[in-house]
Design an enzyme around this catalytic site. Structure first.
Site, PDB file in Angstrom:
ATOM      1  CE  LYS A   1      -6.258   6.963   5.551  1.00  0.00           C
ATOM      2  NZ  LYS A   1      -4.842   6.764   5.133  1.00  0.00           N
TER       3      LYS A   1
ATOM      4  CE  LYS B   1      -1.873   1.696   3.901  1.00  0.00           C
ATOM      5  NZ  LYS B   1      -1.602   3.143   3.853  1.00  0.00           N
TER       6      LYS B   1
HETATM    7  O1  3DU Z   1       1.139   2.978  11.712  1.00  0.00           O
HETATM    8  P1  3DU Z   1       1.878   2.305  10.574  1.00  0.00           P
HETATM    9  O2  3DU Z   1       3.253   2.843  10.344  1.00  0.00           O
HETATM   10  O3  3DU Z   1       1.832   0.805  10.681  1.00  0.00           O
HETATM   11  O4  3DU Z   1       1.106   2.681   9.197  1.00  0.00           O
HETATM   12  C1  3DU Z   1      -0.254   2.498   9.024  1.00  0.00           C
HETATM   13  C2  3DU Z   1      -0.640   2.848   7.613  1.00  0.00           C
HETATM   14  O5  3DU Z   1      -2.045   2.722   7.450  1.00  0.00           O
HETATM   15  C3  3DU Z   1      -0.300   4.263   7.205  1.00  0.00           C
HETATM   16  O6  3DU Z   1      -0.042   4.255   5.800  1.00  0.00           O
HETATM   17  C4  3DU Z   1      -1.557   5.040   7.490  1.00  0.00           C
HETATM   18  O7  3DU Z   1      -1.689   6.185   6.687  1.00  0.00           O
HETATM   19  C5  3DU Z   1      -2.625   4.001   7.137  1.00  0.00           C
HETATM   20  N1  3DU Z   1      -3.886   4.138   7.841  1.00  0.00           N
HETATM   21  C6  3DU Z   1      -3.966   4.166   9.196  1.00  0.00           C
HETATM   22  O8  3DU Z   1      -2.941   4.039   9.873  1.00  0.00           O
HETATM   23  C7  3DU Z   1      -5.220   4.297   9.812  1.00  0.00           C
HETATM   24  C8  3DU Z   1      -6.335   4.379   9.084  1.00  0.00           C
HETATM   25  O9  3DU Z   1      -7.498   4.447   9.683  1.00  0.00           O
HETATM   26  C9  3DU Z   1      -6.234   4.320   7.713  1.00  0.00           C
HETATM   27  C10 3DU Z   1      -4.991   4.196   7.122  1.00  0.00           C
END
Ligand code: 3DU
Length: 211
Positions: free
Chosen positions: A60, A31
């Protein structure tokens, strides 16, 4: 089957390609969104597609139907297989993304409730449930629901039946993969993999939840 989806939010194309190569054997999809695309351009999608994994565009999308459709057209003409849009914008805007995705043989996922603490300010109180209803009405392929609140994601599951749930919030945001993996179709992991000293080993660790 629970997929592992790498959220590749790094800020150079070089890092993105190197991490994608190291993690590819242990993940099911990649993603990408604003951080990487604004830094490296949308063409990075064409380069990442060499790994042979599905690519999901996390913009989004939250605009009027015409603009949403134009964004989705750009996404699908760059080799993505899925797009994420917001649901709060309403039926016509969601439908624009869903229809464009389906015209290209792709999928559209709708954010029902986000994973960060502030998400409760607006998504709770019935909004997430109404968005889940919209997902069914618009024939979207699935939802984005929080790994940080497995009880909310379970509740949303009861509203969308067998549509897919992709769930961010595992790792850096505190979500426990063991608590969410059996409820959802994919867990989205970003920093816990791409910031690890050895992203390949970190991805391999998460691949235990690919059941
Ligand atoms: O927190 P992480 O680094 O594991 O990244 C989470 C990813 O998922 C990041 O790309 C963020 O923009 C996306 N995301 C959310 O974290 C929460 C949501 O509700 C939707 C997308």
């Amino acid at each position: 089957m629970t997929d592992i989806i790498l959220a590749l939010d790094v800020s150079t194309g070089k890092d993105a390609l190197s991490i994608a190569k190291k993690t590819a054997p242990f993940i099911d999809a990649i993603k990408i969104g604003y951080p990487l695309v604004l830094a490296a351009g949308l063409e990075i999608a064409n380069q990442l597609s060499d790994e042979g994994l599905p690519l999901i565009a996390d913009f989004k999308v939250a605009d009027i139907p015409n603009t949403s459709r134009l964004i989705a057209e750009e996404v699908f003409s760059h080799g993505f297989s899925g797009i994420i849009c917001h649901g709060f914008v309403g039926r016509d805007s969601v439908l624009a993304c869903v229809e464009t995705a389906h015209d290209h043989g792709g999928e559209c996922y709708v954010v029902t409730e986000m994973s960060h603490p502030g998400a409760v300010d607006f998504f709770h109180g019935g909004i997430a449930e109404r968005i889940a209803g919209l997902v069914c009405e618009t024939n979207a392929d699935g939802i984005i629901a929080p790994a940080t609140r497995p009880e909310r994601t379970s509740l949303l599951r009861t509203l969308i039946g067998t549509k897919k749930i992709l769930s961010p919030g595992v790792g850096a945001q505190g979500g426990d993969p063991a608590a969410i993996a059996s409820i959802v179709d994919g867990i989205i992991v970003g920093r816990a993999i791409y910031e690890a000293k050895d992203p390949g080993s970190a991805a391999e660790e998460y691949s235990r939840f690919r059941t």
